[in-house]
Design a protein around this motif. Structure first.
Motif, PDB file in Angstrom:
ATOM      1  N   GLU A  40      31.828  40.544  38.386  1.00  0.00           N
ATOM      2  CA  GLU A  40      33.125  39.881  38.535  1.00  0.00           C
ATOM      3  C   GLU A  40      34.066  40.733  39.390  1.00  0.00           C
ATOM      4  O   GLU A  40      34.864  40.209  40.164  1.00  0.00           O
ATOM      5  CB  GLU A  40      33.745  39.612  37.171  1.00  0.00           C
ATOM      6  CG  GLU A  40      32.998  38.553  36.361  1.00  0.00           C
ATOM      7  CD  GLU A  40      33.657  38.294  35.017  1.00  0.00           C
ATOM      8  OE1 GLU A  40      34.409  39.182  34.539  1.00  0.00           O
ATOM      9  OE2 GLU A  40      33.441  37.213  34.454  1.00  0.00           O
ATOM     10  N   GLU A  44      35.727  39.508  42.935  1.00  0.00           N
ATOM     11  CA  GLU A  44      37.177  39.601  43.119  1.00  0.00           C
ATOM     12  C   GLU A  44      37.521  40.433  44.358  1.00  0.00           C
ATOM     13  O   GLU A  44      38.390  40.062  45.152  1.00  0.00           O
ATOM     14  CB  GLU A  44      37.833  40.205  41.880  1.00  0.00           C
ATOM     15  CG  GLU A  44      39.335  40.442  41.997  1.00  0.00           C
ATOM     16  CD  GLU A  44      40.153  39.180  42.212  1.00  0.00           C
ATOM     17  OE1 GLU A  44      41.227  39.269  42.834  1.00  0.00           O
ATOM     18  OE2 GLU A  44      39.709  38.098  41.769  1.00  0.00           O
ATOM     19  N   SER A  74      30.713  29.056  39.146  1.00  0.00           N
ATOM     20  CA  SER A  74      31.937  29.692  38.640  1.00  0.00           C
ATOM     21  C   SER A  74      32.529  30.640  39.684  1.00  0.00           C
ATOM     22  O   SER A  74      33.750  30.781  39.791  1.00  0.00           O
ATOM     23  CB  SER A  74      31.649  30.434  37.330  1.00  0.00           C
ATOM     24  OG  SER A  74      30.817  31.553  37.543  1.00  0.00           O
ATOM     25  N   LEU A  78      36.194  30.380  42.051  1.00  0.00           N
ATOM     26  CA  LEU A  78      37.178  31.451  42.232  1.00  0.00           C
ATOM     27  C   LEU A  78      37.652  31.554  43.683  1.00  0.00           C
ATOM     28  O   LEU A  78      38.706  32.123  43.954  1.00  0.00           O
ATOM     29  CB  LEU A  78      36.585  32.789  41.794  1.00  0.00           C
ATOM     30  CG  LEU A  78      36.275  32.929  40.305  1.00  0.00           C
ATOM     31  CD1 LEU A  78      35.519  34.224  40.044  1.00  0.00           C
ATOM     32  CD2 LEU A  78      37.558  32.871  39.478  1.00  0.00           C
ATOM     33  N   ARG A 188      40.365  37.387  38.795  1.00  0.00           N
ATOM     34  CA  ARG A 188      41.217  36.221  38.613  1.00  0.00           C
ATOM     35  C   ARG A 188      40.504  35.148  37.788  1.00  0.00           C
ATOM     36  O   ARG A 188      39.299  35.225  37.543  1.00  0.00           O
ATOM     37  CB  ARG A 188      41.608  35.651  39.971  1.00  0.00           C
ATOM     38  CG  ARG A 188      40.445  35.032  40.749  1.00  0.00           C
ATOM     39  CD  ARG A 188      40.813  34.724  42.193  1.00  0.00           C
ATOM     40  NE  ARG A 188      40.992  35.948  42.967  1.00  0.00           N
ATOM     41  CZ  ARG A 188      41.450  35.962  44.228  1.00  0.00           C
ATOM     42  NH1 ARG A 188      41.742  34.821  44.844  1.00  0.00           N
ATOM     43  NH2 ARG A 188      41.586  37.103  44.868  1.00  0.00           N
ATOM     44  N   TYR A 189      41.269  34.117  37.411  1.00  0.00           N
ATOM     45  CA  TYR A 189      40.701  32.962  36.721  1.00  0.00           C
ATOM     46  C   TYR A 189      40.700  31.771  37.681  1.00  0.00           C
ATOM     47  O   TYR A 189      41.560  31.667  38.562  1.00  0.00           O
ATOM     48  CB  TYR A 189      41.518  32.617  35.471  1.00  0.00           C
ATOM     49  CG  TYR A 189      41.421  33.650  34.381  1.00  0.00           C
ATOM     50  CD1 TYR A 189      40.350  33.653  33.486  1.00  0.00           C
ATOM     51  CD2 TYR A 189      42.395  34.630  34.255  1.00  0.00           C
ATOM     52  CE1 TYR A 189      40.263  34.614  32.481  1.00  0.00           C
ATOM     53  CE2 TYR A 189      42.319  35.594  33.253  1.00  0.00           C
ATOM     54  CZ  TYR A 189      41.247  35.575  32.373  1.00  0.00           C
ATOM     55  OH  TYR A 189      41.159  36.527  31.395  1.00  0.00           O
ATOM     56  N   SER A 191      41.255  27.900  38.715  1.00  0.00           N
ATOM     57  CA  SER A 191      42.068  26.754  38.309  1.00  0.00           C
ATOM     58  C   SER A 191      41.165  25.531  38.144  1.00  0.00           C
ATOM     59  O   SER A 191      40.047  25.499  38.675  1.00  0.00           O
ATOM     60  CB  SER A 191      43.131  26.464  39.367  1.00  0.00           C
ATOM     61  OG  SER A 191      42.518  26.029  40.574  1.00  0.00           O
TER      62      SER A 191
END
Length: 263
Positions: A40, A44, A74, A78, A188-189, A191
Motif C-alpha cells: 500500500e 501511494e 482496489s 486509488l 489514501r482511501y 472514494s
C-alpha cells in the motif's frame, strides 16, 4: 514517467491461519484477502510521484489466482491507471526468485522508469522479491526506504532509509527498484466514485503463453529453488504467573526468585 507498483494479495493479518492436514500448506478456503500492507505504501508513493510529474502513468502488477483481481481493482480505485494480472495455474507455487522472474518478464514488455514494491509480504515475510526483481532487470535498487525524491529531469532519485542510530541517504540513477516501508507516506482511501470507475480501467491478464517464456515446459513450482517442506505453529506459551501484592516485601522477594533463572 512510467511508474510500476508491484502488489501481492495476502490473507488479512487478523485471521487465524489453518494448516492443511499434511502441514505442507495453508488452508485458504475461509480466508479474507487484502492488499499486502507494505505494498500500500508502494502504491501511494507511485500515485504521489505521478501527481508531481504530468503525463506519468502508474501500472499495477500482481501475480495470483482469480481472487487477485480484487486487490488489483482496489489499487485502480486509488488512482492507478491500468494493471497486469499474471494468472496461470503454472505460475502457482512460485518461490521469491521465480516470482521476481515472472514479474520482470511482464514489466519488461511495458517498459519502466521506476518500480516500487513493498519491503516484504506479510504472509511469507521473505523480503526478497523486490531486490531479486532489480537484479533480474539489471537496475539499481534501494531497499526499505522512508523517503523518496525524484529529480526534476526524471533521471535520478534520492532515497532515505533508516539504519541503526542514523538515516542513510542514497542517490541512484533511474530506472531503479525501491522497496517501501511504514513511514514513507500515509496511504489514501478510495472514494465510492473512484471504486466505480476502477471497474472500467484496463487489466491485462497474462498467462504462460502470452508471457512467451522461452522454456515451453516452464512450471513455477518446478522452477522454484526454495520449496516448503512443512508448516508448524510456534510452541504455546506457558501461562503467566501472578504474584500476590498484599505484602510488598514478600512479593519482591518472590519476583526476584522467579526472574533469577531468566537473568
Amino acid at each position: 514517467m512510467k511508474i510500476v507498483a508491484c502488489i501481492k494479495q495476502v490473507p488479512a493479518t487478523d485471521l487465524w491461519i489453518k494448516l492443511t492436514a499434511d502441514e505442507k500448506g495453508i488452508d485458504f478456503s475461509d480466508l479474507t484477502y487484502v492488499v499486502n500492507p507494505y505494498d500500500e505504501f508502494a502504491v501511494e508513493e507511485a500515485l504521489r510521484i505521478k501527481e508531481k510529474n504530468t503525463g506519468s502513468n502508474v501500472l499495477v502488477v500482481s501475480m495470483g489466482t482469480a481472487k487477485t483481481i480484487d486487490a488489483i481493482r482496489s489499487c485502480l480505485a486509488l488512482g492507478a491507471d491500468d494493471a497486469i494480472h499474471l494468472k496461470d495455474e503454472l505460475f502457482e507455487g512460485a518461490d521469491a526468485n521465480t516470482t521476481a522472474f515472472l514479474l520482470g518478464e511482464a514489466i519488461k514488455k511495458r517498459g519502466f522508469d521506476l518500480i516500487l514494491c513493498g519491503k516484504q509480504a506479510v504472509d511469507d515475510d521473505n523480503a526478497s522479491v523486490g531486490i531479486m526483481l532489480a537484479e533480474i532487470l539489471n537496475v539499481p535498487h534501494i531497499a526499505v526506504i522512508t523517503k523518496l525524491e525524484i529529480s526534476a529531469d526524471g533521471k535520478s532519485a534520492v532515497a532515505h532509509r533508516e539504519i541503526e542510530g542514523a538515516v542513510e541517504v542514497i542517490e541512484c540513477p533511474l530506472p531503479a527498484v525501491f522497496t517501501c516501508q511504514k513511514g514513507l507516506n500515509e496511504p489514501r482511501y478510495a472514494s465510492l466514485t473512484n471504486v466505480m470507475k476502477a471497474k472500467k480501467k484496463p487489466v491485462e491478464e497474462i498467462d504462460k503463453v502470452k508471457l512467451a517464456i522461452a522454456d515451453t515446459s516452464f512450471s513455477a513450482k518446478e522452477s522454484s529453488k526454495a520449496k516448503v517442506i512443512k508448516y508448524s505453529r510456534p510452541p504455546k506459551r506457558s501461562a503467566g504467573k501472578i504474584i500476590p501484592s498484599d505484602n510488598k516485601e514478600t512479593a519482591v522477594q518472590e519476583l526476584v526468585k522467579v526472574l533469577t533463572p531468566i537473568i
